[in-house]
Design a protein around this motif. Structure first.
Motif, PDB file in Angstrom:
ATOM      1  N   LYS A 115      23.301 -22.325  -7.784  1.00 18.87           N
ATOM      2  CA  LYS A 115      22.316 -23.386  -7.607  1.00 18.87           C
ATOM      3  C   LYS A 115      21.788 -23.726  -8.989  1.00 18.87           C
ATOM      4  CE  LYS A 115      21.167 -21.470  -3.142  1.00 18.87           C
ATOM      5  NZ  LYS A 115      20.260 -20.623  -2.422  1.00 18.87           N
ATOM      6  N   ASP A 116      20.815 -24.581  -9.058  1.00 22.81           N
ATOM      7  CA  ASP A 116      20.286 -24.983 -10.359  1.00 22.81           C
ATOM      8  C   ASP A 116      19.799 -23.793 -11.172  1.00 22.81           C
ATOM      9  OD1 ASP A 116      20.847 -27.644  -9.992  1.00 22.81           O
ATOM     10  OD2 ASP A 116      18.901 -28.070  -9.099  1.00 22.81           O
ATOM     11  N   ASN A 117      19.140 -22.846 -10.506  1.00 24.68           N
ATOM     12  CA  ASN A 117      18.576 -21.746 -11.286  1.00 24.68           C
ATOM     13  C   ASN A 117      18.933 -20.354 -10.751  1.00 24.68           C
ATOM     14  OD1 ASN A 117      16.972 -21.836  -9.006  1.00 24.68           O
ATOM     15  ND2 ASN A 117      15.101 -21.314 -10.103  1.00 24.68           N
ATOM     16  N   GLU A 118      19.822 -20.246  -9.746  1.00 24.64           N
ATOM     17  CA  GLU A 118      20.226 -18.935  -9.243  1.00 24.64           C
ATOM     18  C   GLU A 118      21.719 -18.901  -8.946  1.00 24.64           C
ATOM     19  OE1 GLU A 118      16.175 -17.211  -7.174  1.00 24.64           O
ATOM     20  OE2 GLU A 118      17.875 -17.690  -5.886  1.00 24.64           O
ATOM     21  N   ALA A 119      22.278 -17.700  -9.031  1.00 27.56           N
ATOM     22  CA  ALA A 119      23.693 -17.499  -8.721  1.00 27.56           C
ATOM     23  C   ALA A 119      23.894 -16.080  -8.221  1.00 27.56           C
ATOM     24  CB  ALA A 119      24.553 -17.740  -9.957  1.00 27.56           C
ATOM     25  N   GLU A 120      24.883 -15.921  -7.364  1.00 26.09           N
ATOM     26  CA  GLU A 120      25.282 -14.590  -6.892  1.00 26.09           C
ATOM     27  C   GLU A 120      26.468 -14.120  -7.721  1.00 26.09           C
ATOM     28  OE1 GLU A 120      24.079 -15.186  -2.202  1.00 26.09           O
ATOM     29  OE2 GLU A 120      26.185 -14.934  -2.743  1.00 26.09           O
ATOM     30  N   LEU A 121      26.404 -12.878  -8.144  1.00 32.23           N
ATOM     31  CA  LEU A 121      27.466 -12.265  -8.923  1.00 32.23           C
ATOM     32  C   LEU A 121      28.171 -11.251  -8.041  1.00 32.23           C
ATOM     33  CD1 LEU A 121      25.359 -11.386 -12.097  1.00 32.23           C
ATOM     34  CD2 LEU A 121      26.471 -13.551 -11.542  1.00 32.23           C
ATOM     35  N   ARG A 129      19.010 -15.199 -12.110  1.00 32.74           N
ATOM     36  CA  ARG A 129      18.267 -16.452 -12.259  1.00 32.74           C
ATOM     37  C   ARG A 129      18.469 -17.004 -13.665  1.00 32.74           C
ATOM     38  NH1 ARG A 129      12.944 -15.399 -10.103  1.00 32.74           N
ATOM     39  NH2 ARG A 129      13.933 -15.946  -8.144  1.00 32.74           N
ATOM     40  N   ASN A 130      18.570 -18.316 -13.748  1.00 35.56           N
ATOM     41  CA  ASN A 130      18.660 -19.019 -15.019  1.00 35.56           C
ATOM     42  C   ASN A 130      17.260 -19.123 -15.617  1.00 35.56           C
ATOM     43  OD1 ASN A 130      19.025 -20.775 -17.135  1.00 35.56           O
ATOM     44  ND2 ASN A 130      19.780 -22.463 -15.906  1.00 35.56           N
ATOM     45  N   MET A 131      17.077 -18.512 -16.759  1.00 34.15           N
ATOM     46  CA  MET A 131      15.767 -18.508 -17.401  1.00 34.15           C
ATOM     47  C   MET A 131      15.682 -19.529 -18.543  1.00 34.15           C
ATOM     48  SD  MET A 131      14.423 -16.294 -15.494  1.00 34.15           S
ATOM     49  CE  MET A 131      12.846 -16.006 -16.269  1.00 34.15           C
ATOM     50  N   ASN A 132      16.752 -20.306 -18.728  1.00 30.17           N
ATOM     51  CA  ASN A 132      16.796 -21.247 -19.843  1.00 30.17           C
ATOM     52  C   ASN A 132      17.017 -22.654 -19.289  1.00 30.17           C
ATOM     53  OD1 ASN A 132      17.412 -22.787 -22.093  1.00 30.17           O
ATOM     54  ND2 ASN A 132      18.707 -21.223 -23.022  1.00 30.17           N
ATOM     55  N   LYS A 158      24.185 -26.492 -15.476  1.00 30.70           N
ATOM     56  CA  LYS A 158      24.632 -25.645 -14.366  1.00 30.70           C
ATOM     57  C   LYS A 158      25.965 -24.975 -14.712  1.00 30.70           C
ATOM     58  CE  LYS A 158      25.595 -25.884  -9.421  1.00 30.70           C
ATOM     59  NZ  LYS A 158      25.637 -26.747  -8.232  1.00 30.70           N
ATOM     60  N   ALA A 159      26.870 -25.714 -15.343  1.00 34.62           N
ATOM     61  CA  ALA A 159      28.173 -25.161 -15.736  1.00 34.62           C
ATOM     62  C   ALA A 159      28.008 -24.052 -16.781  1.00 34.62           C
ATOM     63  CB  ALA A 159      29.079 -26.264 -16.268  1.00 34.62           C
ATOM     64  N   GLN A 160      27.125 -24.263 -17.740  1.00 34.45           N
ATOM     65  CA  GLN A 160      26.870 -23.227 -18.749  1.00 34.45           C
ATOM     66  C   GLN A 160      26.265 -21.993 -18.097  1.00 34.45           C
ATOM     67  OE1 GLN A 160      24.449 -25.787 -21.273  1.00 34.45           O
ATOM     68  NE2 GLN A 160      25.774 -25.256 -23.010  1.00 34.45           N
TER      69      GLN A 160
END
Length: 144
Positions: free
Chosen positions: A53-59, A83-86, A91-93
């Motif tokens: 998602k914009d700020n979260e991902a499952e690994l 979570r994306n903290m930056n 989203k791709a990065q």
């Protein structure tokens, strides 16, 4: 190690915040009591990033470990949430940064689970090696 790899690692380390971890699968089998004279352990790792998602991902990290002379087989899968903290990265990065962080973030959980499982199976404990994150990033960058 080159300076570019170090800067990339600092960026992903600060951009991907680990939030939660869950053991999804643990299959283990003790195949024999005999260790034999073999010393080789077969290790394979699989990794994936899901539900970005914009700020979260499952690994996802899958580890398969087969003992010497097939004395045991362990197959486990961990899921982590990060979570994306930056806010300055796309989203791709974020997905790429998360992918690069799977092993450093989830391998310690797999190592602990495998050690405890082998102990409970009354088998010799084969410790998974630690991973040098910077060396791994550098090798992967040169193989692209």
């Amino acid at each position: 190690m080159n300076n570019k790899t170090l800067e990339y690692y600092k960026l992903i380390r600060n951009s991907v915040q680990f939030i939660d971890v869950e053991l999804l699968k643990l299959d283990c089998e003790k195949r024999t009591e005999e260790l034999g004279d073999g010393r080789g352990v077969s290790l394979s790792l699989g990794r994936d990033v899901l539900n970005v998602k914009d700020n979260e991902a499952e690994l996802i990290l899958n580890v398969e470990l087969i003992g010497p002379n097939d004395i045991f087989k362990i197959d486990l899968t961990y899921k982590g949430l990060c979570r994306n903290m930056n806010s300055d990265i796309s989203k791709a990065q974020f997905e790429q940064y998360a992918y690069d962080q799977i092993v450093p973030l989830l391998l310690p959980y797999a190592r602990e689970c495998i050690s405890n499982t082998l102990m409970r199976m009354k088998l010799p404990i084969f410790l998974l090696p630690t991973i040098d994150v910077l060396d791994t990033l550098e090798v992967n960058a040169t193989n692209e």
